[in-house]
Design a protein around this motif. Sequence first.
Motif, mmCIF file in Angstrom:
data_model
loop_
_atom_site.group_PDB
_atom_site.id
_atom_site.type_symbol
_atom_site.label_atom_id
_atom_site.label_comp_id
_atom_site.label_asym_id
_atom_site.label_seq_id
_atom_site.Cartn_x
_atom_site.Cartn_y
_atom_site.Cartn_z
ATOM 1 N N THR A 83 47.285 46.840 -1.234
ATOM 2 C CA THR A 83 47.631 47.892 -0.281
ATOM 3 C C THR A 83 47.885 49.217 -1.013
ATOM 4 O O THR A 83 48.504 49.256 -2.068
ATOM 5 C CB THR A 83 48.892 47.497 0.511
ATOM 6 N N PRO A 85 48.920 53.666 -0.515
ATOM 7 C CA PRO A 85 49.660 54.560 0.383
ATOM 8 C C PRO A 85 48.865 54.952 1.630
ATOM 9 O O PRO A 85 49.434 55.103 2.706
ATOM 10 C CB PRO A 85 49.940 55.780 -0.498
ATOM 11 N N GLN A 88 49.205 52.317 4.185
ATOM 12 C CA GLN A 88 50.546 52.218 4.761
ATOM 13 C C GLN A 88 50.946 53.451 5.569
ATOM 14 O O GLN A 88 51.951 53.419 6.269
ATOM 15 C CB GLN A 88 51.573 52.020 3.638
ATOM 16 N N TYR A 89 50.175 54.534 5.464
ATOM 17 C CA TYR A 89 50.612 55.796 6.040
ATOM 18 C C TYR A 89 50.855 55.710 7.547
ATOM 19 O O TYR A 89 51.896 56.148 8.037
ATOM 20 C CB TYR A 89 49.602 56.898 5.742
ATOM 21 N N SER A 91 51.387 53.053 9.455
ATOM 22 C CA SER A 91 52.442 52.133 9.856
ATOM 23 C C SER A 91 53.825 52.637 9.484
ATOM 24 O O SER A 91 54.824 52.180 10.030
ATOM 25 C CB SER A 91 52.217 50.760 9.219
ATOM 26 N N ARG A 92 53.914 53.583 8.550
ATOM 27 C CA ARG A 92 55.215 54.096 8.123
ATOM 28 C C ARG A 92 55.550 55.443 8.767
ATOM 29 O O ARG A 92 56.502 56.089 8.377
ATOM 30 C CB ARG A 92 55.245 54.262 6.597
ATOM 31 N N SER A 242 58.906 55.238 3.333
ATOM 32 C CA SER A 242 57.731 56.116 3.314
ATOM 33 C C SER A 242 56.498 55.272 2.984
ATOM 34 O O SER A 242 56.613 54.077 2.705
ATOM 35 C CB SER A 242 57.910 57.202 2.245
ATOM 36 N N PRO A 243 55.306 55.877 2.972
ATOM 37 C CA PRO A 243 54.107 55.103 2.623
ATOM 38 C C PRO A 243 54.026 54.767 1.131
ATOM 39 O O PRO A 243 53.133 54.028 0.723
ATOM 40 C CB PRO A 243 52.958 56.039 3.015
#
Length: 280
Positions: A83, A85, A88-89, A91-92, A242-243
Amino acid sequence: MQESRTLAEALKISFDAMSPSEKKVARVLIADYPVAGLESVTKLAERASVSTPTVFRMLAKIGIPSYPRMQEMLRQEIAHRTTSPIDQYASRGSDRSDVHGLLGEAKRVFSDGIAASLDAAPGSEFDRVVRLLADPKRRIWTVGGRYSGLLAEYLTIHLRMLRPEVRFVGHSESDKSLALLDFGPRDVLVAFDYRRYQDATVSFTARAKANRVSTVLFTDPWLSPAAKHADCLLSSVVDAPSPFDSFVPALALVESVIAGVVAELGDEPLGRIQAFDAWE
């Protein structure tokens, strides 16, 4: 076993309670993580030089009901391991106008991350790392990647206050090549490598191990490929509000190791610290 834990975390938490044969299985899994666990149970047992029932007993001890369930966990972990950033951006994403909500979420995530990371550290492994770093007969080297190098430098600064012969290996290839020229069997390398693992750190740790250096690895729950070259392994979660993966739990683990070295050395470093302060 808590479903939120990785297989590696579950192995480390239960390691001290395992039988000698079960520990062989755990070591094989960690040494070639996650590949070894994706092979057949017969192959894993052969690698560990144990019987297949020993593998099943080890899994039961850490709360995993079956070998297929373990492999399912590992396949899920592989997705998390890669994974970024960017992944993840979305979802965060948070409501930036809700400052109190962000602070509350940060408090929860960081507190939980520190607690989980310290709880997962096996006492025997932690003690072994502390003894290595406090041994005056050993020279200490630290190394990290683009971001994890910050943790390596932080540990170096504190250890240099407590004892001599502590060196940070720089990021360049020449820095690493020069360090390899000086490595010896009484040296200890402390490496830091986290998700989106750095090939340079992994290969340097492997070459250090080939030079008979004792190796310590700080990594994440999914384990850097450098784990197969590590004599000691301490992992920490990377959850963040955060991401971007967080080093807060990792820093807490480093601080705990520093506290352990202080306790191991006792009053011995006082003169060194006083002399340093006199120059400030």
